[in-house]
Design a protein around this motif. Structure first.
Motif, PDB file in Angstrom:
ATOM      1  N   ARG A  97      -1.676  10.039   5.756  1.00  3.66           N
ATOM      2  CA  ARG A  97      -0.723   8.923   5.566  1.00  3.66           C
ATOM      3  C   ARG A  97      -1.266   7.608   6.113  1.00  3.66           C
ATOM      4  NH1 ARG A  97       4.121  12.375   7.370  1.00  3.66           N
ATOM      5  NH2 ARG A  97       4.822  13.239   5.409  1.00  3.66           N
ATOM      6  N   ILE A  98      -2.141   7.701   7.119  1.00  2.00           N
ATOM      7  CA  ILE A  98      -2.629   6.445   7.712  1.00  2.00           C
ATOM      8  C   ILE A  98      -3.409   5.602   6.709  1.00  2.00           C
ATOM      9  CG2 ILE A  98      -2.654   7.281  10.113  1.00  2.00           C
ATOM     10  CD1 ILE A  98      -5.762   7.322   9.856  1.00  2.00           C
ATOM     11  N   LEU A  99      -3.904   6.265   5.653  1.00  3.23           N
ATOM     12  CA  LEU A  99      -4.637   5.505   4.619  1.00  3.23           C
ATOM     13  C   LEU A  99      -3.705   4.541   3.894  1.00  3.23           C
ATOM     14  CD1 LEU A  99      -6.825   8.338   3.025  1.00  3.23           C
ATOM     15  CD2 LEU A  99      -7.551   6.592   4.649  1.00  3.23           C
ATOM     16  N   ASN A 100      -2.412   4.757   4.062  1.00  2.00           N
ATOM     17  CA  ASN A 100      -1.446   3.855   3.407  1.00  2.00           C
ATOM     18  C   ASN A 100      -1.179   2.593   4.226  1.00  2.00           C
ATOM     19  OD1 ASN A 100      -1.117   5.567   1.244  1.00  2.00           O
ATOM     20  ND2 ASN A 100       0.466   6.764   2.291  1.00  2.00           N
ATOM     21  N   PHE A 101      -1.971   2.362   5.255  1.00  2.00           N
ATOM     22  CA  PHE A 101      -1.786   1.127   6.023  1.00  2.00           C
ATOM     23  C   PHE A 101      -1.868  -0.072   5.067  1.00  2.00           C
ATOM     24  CE2 PHE A 101      -3.777  -2.358   8.614  1.00  2.00           C
ATOM     25  CZ  PHE A 101      -2.604  -2.688   9.296  1.00  2.00           C
ATOM     26  N   GLY A 102      -0.837  -0.882   5.092  1.00  2.00           N
ATOM     27  CA  GLY A 102      -0.806  -2.059   4.214  1.00  2.00           C
ATOM     28  C   GLY A 102      -0.304  -1.765   2.813  1.00  2.00           C
ATOM     29  N   HIS A 103      -0.128  -0.476   2.500  1.00  2.00           N
ATOM     30  CA  HIS A 103       0.217  -0.128   1.118  1.00  2.00           C
ATOM     31  C   HIS A 103       1.716  -0.113   0.848  1.00  2.00           C
ATOM     32  CE1 HIS A 103      -3.987   0.687   0.895  1.00  2.00           C
ATOM     33  NE2 HIS A 103      -3.911   1.057  -0.367  1.00  2.00           N
ATOM     34  N   LEU A 126       4.170  -2.117   1.997  1.00  3.84           N
ATOM     35  CA  LEU A 126       4.572  -3.476   1.608  1.00  3.84           C
ATOM     36  C   LEU A 126       3.713  -3.995   0.455  1.00  3.84           C
ATOM     37  CD1 LEU A 126       5.284  -5.275   5.004  1.00  3.84           C
ATOM     38  CD2 LEU A 126       6.920  -4.481   3.306  1.00  3.84           C
ATOM     39  N   GLY A 127       2.437  -3.626   0.463  1.00  5.05           N
ATOM     40  CA  GLY A 127       1.532  -4.080  -0.598  1.00  5.05           C
ATOM     41  C   GLY A 127       2.013  -3.631  -1.964  1.00  5.05           C
ATOM     42  N   HIS A 128       2.309  -2.318  -2.097  1.00  7.82           N
ATOM     43  CA  HIS A 128       2.826  -1.796  -3.375  1.00  7.82           C
ATOM     44  C   HIS A 128       4.109  -2.511  -3.760  1.00  7.82           C
ATOM     45  CE1 HIS A 128       0.796   2.441  -3.456  1.00  7.82           C
ATOM     46  NE2 HIS A 128       0.033   1.505  -3.971  1.00  7.82           N
ATOM     47  N   ALA A 129       4.990  -2.699  -2.753  1.00  8.15           N
ATOM     48  CA  ALA A 129       6.299  -3.305  -3.040  1.00  8.15           C
ATOM     49  C   ALA A 129       6.113  -4.750  -3.529  1.00  8.15           C
ATOM     50  CB  ALA A 129       7.178  -3.254  -1.792  1.00  8.15           C
ATOM     51  N   ILE A 130       5.179  -5.469  -2.925  1.00  7.44           N
ATOM     52  CA  ILE A 130       4.932  -6.858  -3.360  1.00  7.44           C
ATOM     53  C   ILE A 130       4.324  -6.848  -4.766  1.00  7.44           C
ATOM     54  CG2 ILE A 130       3.554  -8.944  -2.906  1.00  7.44           C
ATOM     55  CD1 ILE A 130       3.918  -8.316   0.133  1.00  7.44           C
ATOM     56  N   GLU A 131       3.409  -5.885  -4.990  1.00  8.80           N
ATOM     57  CA  GLU A 131       2.769  -5.757  -6.312  1.00  8.80           C
ATOM     58  C   GLU A 131       3.823  -5.498  -7.387  1.00  8.80           C
ATOM     59  OE1 GLU A 131      -0.265  -2.767  -5.793  1.00  8.80           O
ATOM     60  OE2 GLU A 131      -1.258  -3.276  -7.669  1.00  8.80           O
ATOM     61  N   THR A 132       4.737  -4.574  -7.104  1.00 10.95           N
ATOM     62  CA  THR A 132       5.797  -4.243  -8.075  1.00 10.95           C
ATOM     63  C   THR A 132       6.699  -5.449  -8.292  1.00 10.95           C
ATOM     64  OG1 THR A 132       5.778  -1.997  -7.200  1.00 10.95           O
ATOM     65  CG2 THR A 132       7.656  -2.573  -8.576  1.00 10.95           C
ATOM     66  N   THR A 133       7.058  -6.140  -7.198  1.00 16.22           N
ATOM     67  CA  THR A 133       7.984  -7.277  -7.310  1.00 16.22           C
ATOM     68  C   THR A 133       7.361  -8.421  -8.108  1.00 16.22           C
ATOM     69  OG1 THR A 133       8.877  -6.674  -5.160  1.00 16.22           O
ATOM     70  CG2 THR A 133       9.428  -8.870  -5.955  1.00 16.22           C
ATOM     71  N   LEU A 134       6.068  -8.670  -7.869  1.00 14.99           N
ATOM     72  CA  LEU A 134       5.416  -9.772  -8.599  1.00 14.99           C
ATOM     73  C   LEU A 134       5.143  -9.400 -10.050  1.00 14.99           C
ATOM     74  CD1 LEU A 134       2.812 -11.030  -5.961  1.00 14.99           C
ATOM     75  CD2 LEU A 134       4.999 -12.064  -6.549  1.00 14.99           C
ATOM     76  N   GLY A 135       5.051  -8.097 -10.326  1.00 14.26           N
ATOM     77  CA  GLY A 135       4.749  -7.641 -11.689  1.00 14.26           C
ATOM     78  C   GLY A 135       3.281  -7.294 -11.811  1.00 14.26           C
ATOM     79  N   GLY A 189      -0.428  -6.969 -12.781  1.00 10.66           N
ATOM     80  CA  GLY A 189      -1.332  -7.940 -13.411  1.00 10.66           C
ATOM     81  C   GLY A 189      -1.302  -9.293 -12.707  1.00 10.66           C
ATOM     82  N   GLN A 190      -0.284  -9.544 -11.878  1.00 13.04           N
ATOM     83  CA  GLN A 190      -0.186 -10.845 -11.197  1.00 13.04           C
ATOM     84  C   GLN A 190      -1.097 -10.904  -9.983  1.00 13.04           C
ATOM     85  OE1 GLN A 190       1.618 -13.264 -12.624  1.00 13.04           O
ATOM     86  NE2 GLN A 190       1.823 -11.627 -14.139  1.00 13.04           N
ATOM     87  N   ILE A 191      -1.397  -9.738  -9.444  1.00  6.26           N
ATOM     88  CA  ILE A 191      -2.119  -9.679  -8.169  1.00  6.26           C
ATOM     89  C   ILE A 191      -2.974  -8.417  -8.179  1.00  6.26           C
ATOM     90  CG2 ILE A 191      -0.071  -8.583  -7.123  1.00  6.26           C
ATOM     91  CD1 ILE A 191      -0.737  -9.909  -4.510  1.00  6.26           C
ATOM     92  N   ARG A 192      -4.178  -8.522  -7.618  1.00  5.55           N
ATOM     93  CA  ARG A 192      -5.042  -7.334  -7.551  1.00  5.55           C
ATOM     94  C   ARG A 192      -4.476  -6.376  -6.499  1.00  5.55           C
ATOM     95  NH1 ARG A 192      -7.154 -10.468 -10.986  1.00  5.55           N
ATOM     96  NH2 ARG A 192      -9.375 -10.481 -11.439  1.00  5.55           N
ATOM     97  N   HIS A 193      -4.792  -5.080  -6.686  1.00  5.33           N
ATOM     98  CA  HIS A 193      -4.311  -4.067  -5.738  1.00  5.33           C
ATOM     99  C   HIS A 193      -4.733  -4.418  -4.297  1.00  5.33           C
ATOM    100  CE1 HIS A 193      -3.268  -0.081  -4.249  1.00  5.33           C
ATOM    101  NE2 HIS A 193      -4.441  -0.039  -3.668  1.00  5.33           N
ATOM    102  N   GLY A 194      -6.010  -4.730  -4.124  1.00  4.85           N
ATOM    103  CA  GLY A 194      -6.518  -5.018  -2.768  1.00  4.85           C
ATOM    104  C   GLY A 194      -5.938  -6.302  -2.188  1.00  4.85           C
ATOM    105  N   GLU A 195      -5.656  -7.276  -3.062  1.00  7.01           N
ATOM    106  CA  GLU A 195      -5.021  -8.507  -2.576  1.00  7.01           C
ATOM    107  C   GLU A 195      -3.636  -8.169  -2.013  1.00  7.01           C
ATOM    108  OE1 GLU A 195      -6.993 -11.748  -5.703  1.00  7.01           O
ATOM    109  OE2 GLU A 195      -5.057 -10.858  -6.164  1.00  7.01           O
ATOM    110  N   ALA A 196      -2.930  -7.297  -2.741  1.00 10.87           N
ATOM    111  CA  ALA A 196      -1.605  -6.871  -2.266  1.00 10.87           C
ATOM    112  C   ALA A 196      -1.733  -6.132  -0.936  1.00 10.87           C
ATOM    113  CB  ALA A 196      -0.930  -5.979  -3.312  1.00 10.87           C
ATOM    114  N   VAL A 197      -2.824  -5.370  -0.788  1.00 12.10           N
ATOM    115  CA  VAL A 197      -3.032  -4.628   0.465  1.00 12.10           C
ATOM    116  C   VAL A 197      -3.277  -5.599   1.637  1.00 12.10           C
ATOM    117  CG1 VAL A 197      -4.602  -2.996   1.637  1.00 12.10           C
ATOM    118  CG2 VAL A 197      -3.772  -2.508  -0.673  1.00 12.10           C
ATOM    119  N   ILE A 198      -3.949  -6.725   1.353  1.00 12.18           N
ATOM    120  CA  ILE A 198      -4.155  -7.736   2.417  1.00 12.18           C
ATOM    121  C   ILE A 198      -2.777  -8.223   2.908  1.00 12.18           C
ATOM    122  CG2 ILE A 198      -4.999 -10.078   2.915  1.00 12.18           C
ATOM    123  CD1 ILE A 198      -7.241  -9.501   0.807  1.00 12.18           C
ATOM    124  N   LEU A 199      -1.899  -8.531   1.953  1.00 10.66           N
ATOM    125  CA  LEU A 199      -0.552  -9.001   2.321  1.00 10.66           C
ATOM    126  C   LEU A 199       0.197  -7.900   3.067  1.00 10.66           C
ATOM    127  CD1 LEU A 199       0.372 -10.649  -1.125  1.00 10.66           C
ATOM    128  CD2 LEU A 199      -0.657 -11.769   0.867  1.00 10.66           C
TER     129      LEU A 199
END
Ligand SMILES: NC(=O)c1ccc[n+]([C@@H]2O[C@H](COP(=O)([O-])OP(=O)(O)OC[C@H]3O[C@@H](n4cnc5c(N)ncnc54)[C@H](O)[C@@H]3O)[C@@H](O)[C@H]2O)c1
Length: 371
Positions: free
Chosen positions: A246-252, A254-263, A265-275
């Motif tokens: 589960r620790i591999l999900n660090f940043g994921h 909120l990252g996934h949630a931001i990715e889904t919310t933005l839609g 294609g709007q943001i790269r997976h890794g960019e979302a992980v930074i957020l």
């Protein structure tokens, strides 16, 4: 000639080799021989990657007497669906794929996830070889045996754990990669350092400029290899994500949630992980785990990574709602990964909704304008 690194990865039902080097795609016939790939070979890729590397790959295999079929999938996260998987399987069956055959995925994480999923269910499982061609797929998607497709309710909700028999990473393929995709993969490497290896984190930060901005590809071999080793260690200890993985999900979360919310294609997976790492780091500090000095250090690193994103109109409630999808996957508990210190992470269940919203607000504040 730069070195080729080989990492032996063991898992519950076997082991495989992961090769990282420059110009090693030409060694593929030998690598396939090592895994007794004797049946038909199907290459799953998209048009863009096929144009870049498909011909050379097929010709190399043909010269070694290996006949291939190529199945093209459309490019993009929105095509990582059950419908695409079905189309790929129909094409493979129509082209004579057999149970003794091998699927090679050639491309980024969308391709390795979708192709890996197909390999895991077609004829109840056939040999799988990953040739990841994005940095993110090299350090993350192609290592660890998670395959899957998206559902309208969320990312990666349908899938399987299915290990490849071989992974070949040719860093020369990174030359054609978009800068945003390089940054996206770099983010996943930073994540590995943040959760498992402080020294590796320091190395990545010290070399950020060189890695992201200088030409040449040999510079990637060492850092990709270390990231893969770290991920393989975690997966070996907990392949099915019962606990440590589960620790591999660090940043994921909120990252996934931001990715889904933005839609998509709007943001790269890794960019979302930074957020997401920023939000999770902020939470780690707020709950008294990560020291102020280390939070200052981490947040300083994350905001320095060049991502062309402005979140001034991000809907905080929508992001919080979107985190709840992960809860369904994990037995009604939202497992947030927090840092105890840089290099050490642990999961914490049931962070209050208000804290999650405040964490999203902190992310929004940090990226309110495009840098
Ligand atoms: N299975 C896992 O454990 C895991 C882990 C992390 C991410 N993922 C998944 O990976 C996906 C994201 O992967 P990604 O970032 O590689 O996205 P991607 O597969 O969409 O690739 C990004 C873009 O780069 C292009 N491309 C690929 N190789 C290229 C090259 N060498 N040169 C130029 N362009 C190239 C692709 O065609 C695409 O347009 C997501 O679906 C994510 O869920 C899975």
């Amino acid at each position: 000639m730069p070195e080729t690194n080989t990492i032996n990865v063991t898992h519950q039902t076997g082991k495989y080799m992961l090769h990282v080097g420059a110009d090693i795609l030409s060694d593929l016939p030998k690598f396939l021989e090592d895994i007794d790939a004797v049946g038909p070979v199907g290459i799953i890729t998209n048009g863009k990657v096929n144009d870049l590397f498909g011909t050379a790959l097929r010709e190399g295999l043909k010269a070694a007497g290996i006949v291939t079929r190529t199945i093209l999938i459309p490019d993009g996260e929105k095509f990582k669906t059950l419908a695409s998987a079905e189309q790929v399987m129909s094409a493979l069956i129509a082209q004579g794929m057999e149970r003794s055959g091998t699927i090679i995925t050639l491309g980024g994480g969308v391709t390795t996830d979708l192709g890996g999923f197909v390999a895991s269910i077609l004829y109840r499982g056939i040999k799988l070889v990953h040739i990841p061609t994005t940095l993110l797929a090299m350090v993350d998607a192609a290592v660890g045996g998670k395959t899957g497709v998206n559902h309208v309710s969320g990312k990666n909700l349908i899938g399987s754990f299915y290990q490849p028999e071989l992974v070949v990473m040719d860093v020369n393929t990174l030359t054609s990669l978009d800068q945003r995709d390089l940054v996206s993969g770099y983010a996943e490497m930073l994540k590995m350092g943040a959760i498992r290896d402080r020294e590796y984190l320091d190395l990545l930060v010290a070399r950020m400029d060189e890695l992201l901005n200088s030409s040449g590809t040999a510079k990637w071999i060492q850092v990709i290899s270390r990231s893969c080793e770290l991920k393989a260690e975690v997966v070996e200890a907990d392949e099915k994500e019962v606990d440590l993985r589960r620790i591999l999900n660090f940043g994921h979360t909120l990252g996934h949630a931001i990715e889904t919310t933005l839609g998509y294609g709007q943001i790269r997976h890794g960019e979302a992980v930074i957020l997401g790492m920023y939000g999770a780091g902020w939470l780690s500090n707020q709950v008294g785990q990560l020291s102020q000095a280390e939070w200052d250090e981490l947040s300083g690193i994350l905001v320095k990574i060049p991502i062309p994103i402005a979140l001034y109109d991000l809907d905080i409630d929508a992001v919080e709602q979107a985190t709840r999808v992960d809860k369904k996957v994990a037995n009604s508990k939202l497992h947030f990964v927090l840092l105890k210190e840089l290099g050490t992470a642990e999961t914490q269940a049931d962070i209050p909704v208000l804290m999650i919203k405040l964490a999203v607000e902190a992310v929004k504040r940090a990226w309110k304008e495009t840098p």
